[in-house]
Write a protein that holds these residues in place. Sequence first.
Motif, PDB file in Angstrom:
ATOM      1  N   THR B 147     -10.165   1.885 112.326  1.00  4.90           N
ATOM      2  CA  THR B 147      -9.017   0.980 112.365  1.00  4.90           C
ATOM      3  C   THR B 147      -9.179  -0.227 111.451  1.00  4.90           C
ATOM      4  OG1 THR B 147      -9.976  -0.113 114.283  1.00  4.90           O
ATOM      5  CG2 THR B 147      -8.344   1.606 114.705  1.00  4.90           C
ATOM      6  N   CYS B 163      -4.781   7.084 112.255  1.00 11.74           N
ATOM      7  CA  CYS B 163      -4.594   6.131 113.356  1.00 11.74           C
ATOM      8  C   CYS B 163      -4.139   4.787 112.803  1.00 11.74           C
ATOM      9  CB  CYS B 163      -5.895   5.983 114.132  1.00 11.74           C
ATOM     10  SG  CYS B 163      -7.245   5.417 113.104  1.00 11.74           S
ATOM     11  N   GLN B 169      -2.454  -3.651 115.229  1.00  6.98           N
ATOM     12  CA  GLN B 169      -2.757  -3.698 116.652  1.00  6.98           C
ATOM     13  C   GLN B 169      -2.556  -5.099 117.250  1.00  6.98           C
ATOM     14  OE1 GLN B 169      -6.320  -2.666 119.736  1.00  6.98           O
ATOM     15  NE2 GLN B 169      -6.700  -2.241 117.609  1.00  6.98           N
ATOM     16  N   ASP B 271      -8.538  -2.307 121.564  1.00  9.39           N
ATOM     17  CA  ASP B 271      -9.135  -1.011 121.890  1.00  9.39           C
ATOM     18  C   ASP B 271     -10.633  -1.115 122.166  1.00  9.39           C
ATOM     19  OD1 ASP B 271      -9.670  -1.684 119.323  1.00  9.39           O
ATOM     20  OD2 ASP B 271      -9.524   0.338 118.532  1.00  9.39           O
ATOM     21  N   ASP B 274     -11.304  -0.253 125.595  1.00 11.38           N
ATOM     22  CA  ASP B 274     -10.915   1.094 126.021  1.00 11.38           C
ATOM     23  C   ASP B 274     -12.135   1.934 126.383  1.00 11.38           C
ATOM     24  OD1 ASP B 274      -9.590   3.373 126.545  1.00 11.38           O
ATOM     25  OD2 ASP B 274      -8.677   3.610 124.573  1.00 11.38           O
ATOM     26  N   THR B 292      -4.457  -2.802 124.183  1.00 10.14           N
ATOM     27  CA  THR B 292      -3.797  -2.047 123.129  1.00 10.14           C
ATOM     28  C   THR B 292      -4.819  -1.089 122.551  1.00 10.14           C
ATOM     29  OG1 THR B 292      -4.434  -3.772 121.590  1.00 10.14           O
ATOM     30  CG2 THR B 292      -2.226  -3.896 122.482  1.00 10.14           C
ATOM     31  N   SER B 293      -4.373   0.088 122.158  1.00  7.89           N
ATOM     32  CA  SER B 293      -5.316   1.037 121.586  1.00  7.89           C
ATOM     33  C   SER B 293      -4.632   1.885 120.534  1.00  7.89           C
ATOM     34  CB  SER B 293      -5.878   1.926 122.688  1.00  7.89           C
ATOM     35  OG  SER B 293      -6.718   2.893 122.117  1.00  7.89           O
ATOM     36  N   SER B 321     -10.659  10.463 124.331  1.00  3.79           N
ATOM     37  CA  SER B 321      -9.488   9.835 123.713  1.00  3.79           C
ATOM     38  C   SER B 321      -9.268  10.297 122.273  1.00  3.79           C
ATOM     39  CB  SER B 321      -9.627   8.318 123.773  1.00  3.79           C
ATOM     40  OG  SER B 321     -10.870   7.930 123.250  1.00  3.79           O
ATOM     41  N   TYR B 322     -10.354  10.618 121.533  1.00  3.90           N
ATOM     42  CA  TYR B 322     -10.176  10.929 120.119  1.00  3.90           C
ATOM     43  C   TYR B 322     -10.255  12.431 119.796  1.00  3.90           C
ATOM     44  CZ  TYR B 322      -9.978   6.097 118.637  1.00  3.90           C
ATOM     45  OH  TYR B 322      -9.578   4.806 118.429  1.00  3.90           O
TER      46      TYR B 322
END
Lengths: 328, 405
Positions: B147, B163, B169, B271, B274, B292-293, B321-322
């Motif tokens: 990110t 992403c 973000q 994130d 997360d 936020t993610s 998640s990924y």
Amino acid sequence: MINEVLHTLPQVLIDGLTLGAVYAIVALGYTMVYGILELINFAHGEIFMTGAFVGTAILLTFAGFGWLASMPALVALVLVLVVTSVVTGLLGMGIERVAYRPLRNAPKLITLITAIGVSFLLQDIVRFIAELKNGNYILTGPSLFSGQIGIKASSISSIFNDASVKSSFFIVLIVAVIMMVTLDFFVNKTKWGMAMRAVAQDRETAALMSVNVNKVIALTFFIGSALGGATGVLFAIQYGTIDPYIGFILGLKAFTAAVLGGIGNIRGAMFGGILLGVMEMFAAANLPVVSHGVLGAEYKDVFAFAILIIVLIFKPEGLFGKVSVEKV
Amino acid sequence: MVLKKTLSILATTTLAVGILAGCSGGQKNDTANNGGNGGGGGGSNVIKIATQTPLSGGSATLGESIKLGAQLALEEQQANFEKLGFKLELVPYDDQGDPKKGVANAQLIGADKQVFGVVGHLNSGVAIPSSEIYEKYSIPMVSPANTATDVTDRGLKTVNRICARDDFQGPAGAKFAVEKLGAKKIFIIQDKTAYGTGLAEAFKKGAEELGAQILGFEGITVGEKDFNGVLNQVLAKKPDLIYFGGLYTEGGLLIKQARDKGITVPIMGGDGLDSSTLVQIAGDAVKNTYMTSAAGLTTVTDAGKQFAEKYKQKFGKEIESYSAYGYDAMGVLLKGLENAIKANGNKLPTRQQVAEEVRKVQDYQGVVTKVSFDEKGDNKYAKIYIYKFDEAKYPAKLEDEVSKQ
């Protein structure tokens, strides 16, 4: 500006005292070992960390068996404190036997390096075990004392805001004070304490006076490490979450506290620890207010260490230390 | 003595000659490939795609999930490429979350003439130096998870990501905080790392533009456990919302200590929070926390559910998640590769051609995200997802999603 500072003062003092008490007892371990061996035991922060893990592991086991719910929290605490301090005390003795005693006559620098080696070793051993057992090296223990107590500081004077305290704060503070007073008594009033002071003053002469130097040093390590381990438990109870790296920063700060109070001086270590804790908390809460936002809370350590440097420039032996006379 | 010296000289010479030979050999092949005559030599119909993620160490779970996702996509496409006359192969590399290791692997990948693309990395700190090497060899990289703004801002032709970026973000969080949560006075805490400060500053800018008042922008130190000092400031300023830029270890403690102090306002973070460990650390205190993610919940759509099932069947593991981002990243890469092969008359294209075709991919529909790359290599359809913890349970509840378009 003054008003703003005063508003938060009661809360800042309380938080600072808790942190300070933790610093103070960890600092005791540094100071005791230095006082006797003139060795800075950099592994002490990791002994503290190991204590936190041992204590949390015991608490988690109790909780697993369902004993924690059925026994008064205070009993559980005392039990955990005793077991943990014995474990870390023995660990400290073992470290002394393996890593320091064979090097006792070697140059100081070499023992300093072994100490750092031992601390890395401990970090990774604890991390390995924690990951094996828990899958994650960050551990959160059950909370024993989670009550909140409000202090109506505003009834004293309207300048103050009310403060609130976790009930674990009192536990930490009381246990810390008991430990410090007992230690002070032990060192100053008992036969073993006298032997420790004798060894500190002159190892060879003490040995000639039929003091068993090896035993005294082992005992010093036992007491210092037991205190460190017990503090680890208190820390885990107050903050809840621990990881294998908590010993590093905290050990550094406690060492600073010991130097601030005069390294080798037990009362100095207590005072230095509490002073550093309160100062740090005060700086974190008030720096932006006092400096009109130029300096943020992130400069709290700079502030604390700057004071340390100033103290050391004007009083190099520390606040409580005596000027040491070179032994001839 | 003499023998030893002779031996060492001999060894050094052999090494030097070996290196020289290796280099010149590489050069020759490179020109052959760039010439576009089908990558000369035997086995020219094998196309390898590399993945680079941490497969060992602290973030191995996430790294492995990306690899497995990518592997799934690749295996599904194998038959398709068989028809075109090519054999697809996956070569997984372990970057250990370490830039040095990532760069060393990238060199190996670059030297392997049969590799035509990379899916990776997990960490921006590893992706940035490694991608310099990919650019040198013109190997296209599609990132499922990086990110940091710098990943694509350097303008490399081979670097793409599916992403969202960090500078999207922060403002997306700010928009949600100000408009949906009605926060007028916000206190920001950051952990002084590149990630934490960058995110917090992006949030601050976004919130100020929307008319919120920033009461404080304070830092804490990574590794510390006592944040009461900063929280006393928060207590005195009485904000509507606390924003935290940093990771879950400090975030969890901060949330817990704030609630202990009786601060009940919502707490929001990026994130970095997360993780299930956040819930473990903060316990019940985690309620009323937003984050936020860049990673969306995979299982909210039908395609996502099917993917999760396929993944479970194949690997016997739950998705992370990924996982689906790894799958989609590979999907985009293979799409570009396929286009390049077709454009080249069903012959083996050059790496450069593949890189160009990957960048040109438009409206690719993946499992979790639609992909169209802009001129920098950022995904135009990238979204930021906003989650809320209503109970001490991970994963959190999806509240909202913000998209760029």
